[in-house]
Design a protein around this motif. Sequence first.
Motif, PDB file in Angstrom:
ATOM      1  N   GLY A  71       0.795  -1.234   0.000  1.00 59.30           N
ATOM      2  CA  GLY A  71       0.000   0.000   0.000  1.00 59.30           C
ATOM      3  C   GLY A  71       0.819   1.273   0.000  1.00 59.30           C
ATOM      4  N   SER A  72       2.091   1.171   0.347  1.00 54.91           N
ATOM      5  CA  SER A  72       2.952   2.367   0.376  1.00 54.91           C
ATOM      6  C   SER A  72       3.693   2.575  -0.942  1.00 54.91           C
ATOM      7  N   GLY A  73       3.547   1.663  -1.895  1.00 55.46           N
ATOM      8  CA  GLY A  73       4.252   1.787  -3.178  1.00 55.46           C
ATOM      9  C   GLY A  73       3.521   2.723  -4.134  1.00 55.46           C
ATOM     10  N   GLY A  74       4.036   2.837  -5.348  1.00 58.50           N
ATOM     11  CA  GLY A  74       3.434   3.731  -6.331  1.00 58.50           C
ATOM     12  C   GLY A  74       1.986   3.356  -6.618  1.00 58.50           C
ATOM     13  N   VAL A  75       1.762   2.112  -7.005  1.00 60.00           N
ATOM     14  CA  VAL A  75       0.403   1.664  -7.319  1.00 60.00           C
ATOM     15  C   VAL A  75      -0.444   1.589  -6.048  1.00 60.00           C
ATOM     16  N   GLY A  76       0.124   1.007  -5.002  1.00 63.69           N
ATOM     17  CA  GLY A  76      -0.627   0.813  -3.756  1.00 63.69           C
ATOM     18  C   GLY A  76      -1.126   2.116  -3.163  1.00 63.69           C
ATOM     19  N   ALA A  92      -4.610  -2.455   4.175  1.00 62.99           N
ATOM     20  CA  ALA A  92      -3.391  -2.312   3.369  1.00 62.99           C
ATOM     21  C   ALA A  92      -2.182  -2.808   4.139  1.00 62.99           C
ATOM     22  N   THR A  93      -1.188  -3.328   3.389  1.00 62.05           N
ATOM     23  CA  THR A  93       0.030  -3.842   4.021  1.00 62.05           C
ATOM     24  C   THR A  93       1.261  -3.040   3.594  1.00 62.05           C
ATOM     25  N   ALA A  94       2.211  -2.954   4.519  1.00 56.73           N
ATOM     26  CA  ALA A  94       3.531  -2.351   4.273  1.00 56.73           C
ATOM     27  C   ALA A  94       4.373  -2.671   5.508  1.00 56.73           C
ATOM     28  N   SER A  95       5.652  -2.282   5.475  1.00 47.34           N
ATOM     29  CA  SER A  95       6.507  -2.550   6.639  1.00 47.34           C
ATOM     30  C   SER A  95       6.308  -1.460   7.701  1.00 47.34           C
ATOM     31  N   THR A  96       7.036  -1.604   8.810  1.00 45.47           N
ATOM     32  CA  THR A  96       6.820  -0.750   9.987  1.00 45.47           C
ATOM     33  C   THR A  96       6.896   0.741   9.664  1.00 45.47           C
ATOM     34  N   SER A  97       7.922   1.139   8.924  1.00 47.47           N
ATOM     35  CA  SER A  97       8.129   2.573   8.706  1.00 47.47           C
ATOM     36  C   SER A  97       7.054   3.196   7.816  1.00 47.47           C
ATOM     37  N   ASN A  98       6.236   2.392   7.173  1.00 50.53           N
ATOM     38  CA  ASN A  98       5.195   2.945   6.293  1.00 50.53           C
ATOM     39  C   ASN A  98       3.782   2.839   6.869  1.00 50.53           C
ATOM     40  N   GLN A  99       3.679   2.408   8.132  1.00 53.92           N
ATOM     41  CA  GLN A  99       2.346   2.250   8.725  1.00 53.92           C
ATOM     42  C   GLN A  99       1.580   3.572   8.809  1.00 53.92           C
ATOM     43  N   ASP A 112       1.294  -4.328   9.420  1.00 49.98           N
ATOM     44  CA  ASP A 112       2.758  -4.364   9.300  1.00 49.98           C
ATOM     45  C   ASP A 112       3.148  -5.805   8.975  1.00 49.98           C
ATOM     46  N   TYR A 113       3.509  -6.047   7.706  1.00 50.90           N
ATOM     47  CA  TYR A 113       3.750  -7.438   7.286  1.00 50.90           C
ATOM     48  C   TYR A 113       4.992  -8.040   7.930  1.00 50.90           C
ATOM     49  N   THR A 114       5.824  -7.199   8.567  1.00 52.11           N
ATOM     50  CA  THR A 114       7.005  -7.744   9.240  1.00 52.11           C
ATOM     51  C   THR A 114       6.645  -8.300  10.625  1.00 52.11           C
ATOM     52  N   THR A 152      -3.690  -9.245  -9.802  1.00 54.59           N
ATOM     53  CA  THR A 152      -2.259  -9.150  -9.518  1.00 54.59           C
ATOM     54  C   THR A 152      -1.512  -8.444 -10.647  1.00 54.59           C
ATOM     55  N   LEU A 153      -0.524  -7.653 -10.243  1.00 57.18           N
ATOM     56  CA  LEU A 153       0.257  -6.858 -11.191  1.00 57.18           C
ATOM     57  C   LEU A 153       1.513  -7.576 -11.623  1.00 57.18           C
ATOM     58  N   VAL A 154       1.879  -8.626 -10.914  1.00 55.76           N
ATOM     59  CA  VAL A 154       3.236  -9.162 -11.077  1.00 55.76           C
ATOM     60  C   VAL A 154       3.309 -10.645 -11.433  1.00 55.76           C
ATOM     61  N   ALA A 171      -4.606 -11.093 -14.227  1.00 60.76           N
ATOM     62  CA  ALA A 171      -3.267 -10.496 -14.331  1.00 60.76           C
ATOM     63  C   ALA A 171      -3.447  -9.163 -15.055  1.00 60.76           C
ATOM     64  N   ILE A 172      -3.066  -8.093 -14.393  1.00 54.13           N
ATOM     65  CA  ILE A 172      -3.296  -6.745 -14.928  1.00 54.13           C
ATOM     66  C   ILE A 172      -2.137  -6.331 -15.826  1.00 54.13           C
ATOM     67  N   SER A 173      -2.471  -5.713 -16.943  1.00 51.28           N
ATOM     68  CA  SER A 173      -1.450  -5.114 -17.796  1.00 51.28           C
ATOM     69  C   SER A 173      -1.961  -3.721 -18.182  1.00 51.28           C
ATOM     70  N   VAL A 174      -1.397  -2.707 -17.539  1.00 51.03           N
ATOM     71  CA  VAL A 174      -1.944  -1.350 -17.671  1.00 51.03           C
ATOM     72  C   VAL A 174      -1.841  -0.834 -19.106  1.00 51.03           C
ATOM     73  N   LYS A 175      -2.869  -0.072 -19.499  1.00 52.69           N
ATOM     74  CA  LYS A 175      -2.875   0.524 -20.844  1.00 52.69           C
ATOM     75  C   LYS A 175      -3.181   2.014 -20.736  1.00 52.69           C
ATOM     76  N   THR A 215      14.694  -2.177  -5.566  1.00 56.82           N
ATOM     77  CA  THR A 215      14.663  -2.705  -4.189  1.00 56.82           C
ATOM     78  C   THR A 215      13.257  -3.174  -3.814  1.00 56.82           C
ATOM     79  N   HIS A 216      12.231  -2.696  -4.532  1.00 53.17           N
ATOM     80  CA  HIS A 216      10.820  -2.955  -4.217  1.00 53.17           C
ATOM     81  C   HIS A 216      10.448  -2.439  -2.833  1.00 53.17           C
ATOM     82  N   HIS A 217      11.190  -1.460  -2.357  1.00 50.22           N
ATOM     83  CA  HIS A 217      10.834  -0.821  -1.081  1.00 50.22           C
ATOM     84  C   HIS A 217      10.758   0.690  -1.244  1.00 50.22           C
ATOM     85  N   THR A 218      10.355   1.128  -2.421  1.00 55.29           N
ATOM     86  CA  THR A 218      10.211   2.569  -2.639  1.00 55.29           C
ATOM     87  C   THR A 218       8.870   3.028  -2.100  1.00 55.29           C
ATOM     88  N   ARG A 219       8.907   4.183  -1.436  1.00 52.06           N
ATOM     89  CA  ARG A 219       7.676   4.779  -0.925  1.00 52.06           C
ATOM     90  C   ARG A 219       7.111   5.651  -2.045  1.00 52.06           C
TER      91      ARG A 219
HETATM   92  N1  LIG Z   1       1.130  -5.123 -14.530  1.00 54.15           N
HETATM   93  C1  LIG Z   1       1.169  -3.811 -14.677  1.00 54.15           C
HETATM   94  O1  LIG Z   1       0.530  -3.237 -15.570  1.00 54.15           O
HETATM   95  C2  LIG Z   1       2.001  -3.020 -13.719  1.00 54.15           C
HETATM   96  C3  LIG Z   1       1.858  -1.633 -13.658  1.00 54.15           C
HETATM   97  C4  LIG Z   1       2.621  -0.932 -12.713  1.00 54.15           C
HETATM   98  C5  LIG Z   1       3.501  -1.612 -11.883  1.00 54.15           C
HETATM   99  N2  LIG Z   1       3.631  -2.954 -12.000  1.00 54.15           N
HETATM  100  C6  LIG Z   1       4.521  -3.720 -11.107  1.00 54.15           C
HETATM  101  O2  LIG Z   1       3.883  -3.735  -9.852  1.00 54.15           O
HETATM  102  C7  LIG Z   1       4.842  -3.789  -8.814  1.00 54.15           C
HETATM  103  C8  LIG Z   1       4.562  -2.658  -7.861  1.00 54.15           C
HETATM  104  O3  LIG Z   1       5.024  -1.460  -8.367  1.00 54.15           O
HETATM  105  P1  LIG Z   1       5.055  -0.158  -7.469  1.00 54.15           P
HETATM  106  O4  LIG Z   1       5.743   0.863  -8.285  1.00 54.15           O
HETATM  107  O5  LIG Z   1       3.720   0.125  -6.934  1.00 54.15           O
HETATM  108  O6  LIG Z   1       5.890  -0.480  -6.196  1.00 54.15           O
HETATM  109  P2  LIG Z   1       7.212  -1.254  -5.723  1.00 54.15           P
HETATM  110  O7  LIG Z   1       8.342  -0.351  -5.721  1.00 54.15           O
HETATM  111  O8  LIG Z   1       7.444  -2.504  -6.400  1.00 54.15           O
HETATM  112  O9  LIG Z   1       6.742  -1.655  -4.260  1.00 54.15           O
HETATM  113  C9  LIG Z   1       6.657  -0.708  -3.337  1.00 54.15           C
HETATM  114  C10 LIG Z   1       6.013  -1.088  -2.024  1.00 54.15           C
HETATM  115  O10 LIG Z   1       5.803  -2.478  -1.792  1.00 54.15           O
HETATM  116  C11 LIG Z   1       5.971  -2.697  -0.382  1.00 54.15           C
HETATM  117  N3  LIG Z   1       6.354  -4.085  -0.139  1.00 54.15           N
HETATM  118  C12 LIG Z   1       7.522  -4.723  -0.438  1.00 54.15           C
HETATM  119  N4  LIG Z   1       7.471  -6.006  -0.036  1.00 54.15           N
HETATM  120  C13 LIG Z   1       6.228  -6.181   0.518  1.00 54.15           C
HETATM  121  C14 LIG Z   1       5.553  -7.300   1.119  1.00 54.15           C
HETATM  122  N5  LIG Z   1       6.132  -8.506   1.239  1.00 54.15           N
HETATM  123  N6  LIG Z   1       4.284  -7.104   1.563  1.00 54.15           N
HETATM  124  C15 LIG Z   1       3.669  -5.910   1.453  1.00 54.15           C
HETATM  125  N7  LIG Z   1       4.257  -4.822   0.922  1.00 54.15           N
HETATM  126  C16 LIG Z   1       5.518  -4.969   0.453  1.00 54.15           C
HETATM  127  C17 LIG Z   1       7.056  -1.712   0.015  1.00 54.15           C
HETATM  128  O11 LIG Z   1       6.789  -1.264   1.313  1.00 54.15           O
HETATM  129  P3  LIG Z   1       7.929  -1.467   2.438  1.00 54.15           P
HETATM  130  O12 LIG Z   1       9.129  -0.679   1.972  1.00 54.15           O
HETATM  131  O13 LIG Z   1       7.256  -0.906   3.628  1.00 54.15           O
HETATM  132  O14 LIG Z   1       8.218  -2.942   2.473  1.00 54.15           O
HETATM  133  C18 LIG Z   1       6.945  -0.557  -0.986  1.00 54.15           C
HETATM  134  O15 LIG Z   1       6.399   0.634  -0.463  1.00 54.15           O
HETATM  135  C19 LIG Z   1       6.210  -3.712  -9.504  1.00 54.15           C
HETATM  136  O16 LIG Z   1       6.731  -5.000  -9.622  1.00 54.15           O
HETATM  137  C20 LIG Z   1       5.884  -3.120 -10.864  1.00 54.15           C
HETATM  138  O17 LIG Z   1       6.814  -3.500 -11.855  1.00 54.15           O
HETATM  139  C21 LIG Z   1       2.914  -3.672 -12.890  1.00 54.15           C
END
Ligand SMILES: NC(=O)c1ccc[n+]([C@@H]2O[C@H](COP(=O)([O-])OP(=O)(O)OC[C@H]3O[C@@H](n4cnc5c(N)ncnc54)[C@H](OP(=O)(O)O)[C@@H]3O)[C@@H](O)[C@H]2O)c1
Length: 231
Positions: A71-76, A92-99, A112-114, A152-154, A171-175, A215-219
Motif C-alpha cells: 500500500g505504500s508503493g506507487g500503485v498501492g 493495506a500492508t507495508a513494513s513498519t516505517s510505512n504504517q 505491518d507485514y514484518t 495481480t500486477l506481477v 493479471a493486470i497489464s496497464v494501458k 529494491t521494491h521498497h520505494t515509498r
Molecule cells: N502489470 C502492470 O501493468 C504493472 C503496472 C505498474 C507496476 N507494475 C509492477 O507492480 C509492482 C509494484 O510497483 P510499485 O511501483 O507500486 O511499487 P514497488 O516499488 O514494487 O513496491 C513498493 C512497495 O511495496 C511494499 N512491499 C515490499 N514487499 C512487501 C511485502 N512482502 N508485503 C507488502 N508490501 C511490500 C514496500 O513497502 P515497504 O518498503 O514498507 O516494504 C513498498 O512501499 C512492480 O513489480 C511493478 O513492476 C505492474
Amino acid sequence: MKAGDSIYAYVLWGGGYAEYAVATEGEATAKPKSLNYIEAAAVPLVALTAWQALIDTAKLSAGQTVLIHGGSGGVGSMAIQIAKARGAKVIATASTSNQELLKQLGADVAIDYTKTKFEDVAKDVDVVLDSVGKDTLARSYGVVRKGGIIATLVAEPNQAELDKHGIRGAAISVKPNASELAEITKLIEEKKIKPVVSQVLLLTEAVKAQEQAATHHTRGKIVLKIADEPK
Ligand SMILES: NC(=O)c1ccc[n+]([C@@H]2O[C@H](COP(=O)([O-])OP(=O)(O)OC[C@H]3O[C@@H](n4cnc5c(N)ncnc54)[C@H](OP(=O)(O)O)[C@@H]3O)[C@@H](O)[C@H]2O)c1
C-alpha cells in the motif's frame, strides 16, 4: 484542449526518461491544476494501473472490502485512495516505517507485514490487489470470499488455487486511457487523491532511480526532473 495547454499522459511507446515525447489524444488529458509538474508526473502510470485493477477488472463498489498489498508503493498508494473514494473499506500492508503513511492515505486497517500475517487480519475480502507476488500472492487465495477476485500486477494467478477457493483472478497489464486519466484528474482536483513523491532526481540520475525502484521498497514514486517548471 488547445495548443499550449499543459497535459499529462501515460505514453505507451517512447515516453519517460526523455526531454521530448509524443503523446496521442487517447493517452493525454489536461494536467491537474492543483499539482505541480513533478507531482503530476507521479500520477498516470500508477493511478491508471490501480484504476484498471480495482474499477475496470474487480468492479470494486461501495461497502466492499479490498486488501491492498504494498500500500505504500506507487500503485498501492494510489489504490488506497481510489478505493476510499469509491466508498470501499481498505486493508493495506507495508513494513513498519510505512504504517503511518497507510493511515494518512486512508487505509481503515494498516498491517505491518514484518510483524503480522495479513491472513490473520484480512478474512473474506471481496478484492485483493497484489503488487508483491510470490509468497504474498500464494497466501492471498485463502482470504478472498467465494466469488471474489484477486487482481495481480506481477504474476499469473494460479488457476488451481482460484478453483479451489471458488474465486476469480486477473493479471493486470496497464494501458494508456485518456478518459480514465480525466476521471482520476477529477478526483485529484476534488482533493480525494494525492500522489506520494519520495524522491526527485535528475534525468542524468536515472540509473540511481532504477536501482532504488529495483529494491521494491520505494515509498510512492521517484520522479525524474527533466526541466524547471514552465512559467
Ligand atoms: N502489470 C502492470 O501493468 C504493472 C503496472 C505498474 C507496476 N507494475 C509492477 O507492480 C509492482 C509494484 O510497483 P510499485 O511501483 O507500486 O511499487 P514497488 O516499488 O514494487 O513496491 C513498493 C512497495 O511495496 C511494499 N512491499 C515490499 N514487499 C512487501 C511485502 N512482502 N508485503 C507488502 N508490501 C511490500 C514496500 O513497502 P515497504 O518498503 O514498507 O516494504 C513498498 O512501499 C512492480 O513489480 C511493478 O513492476 C505492474
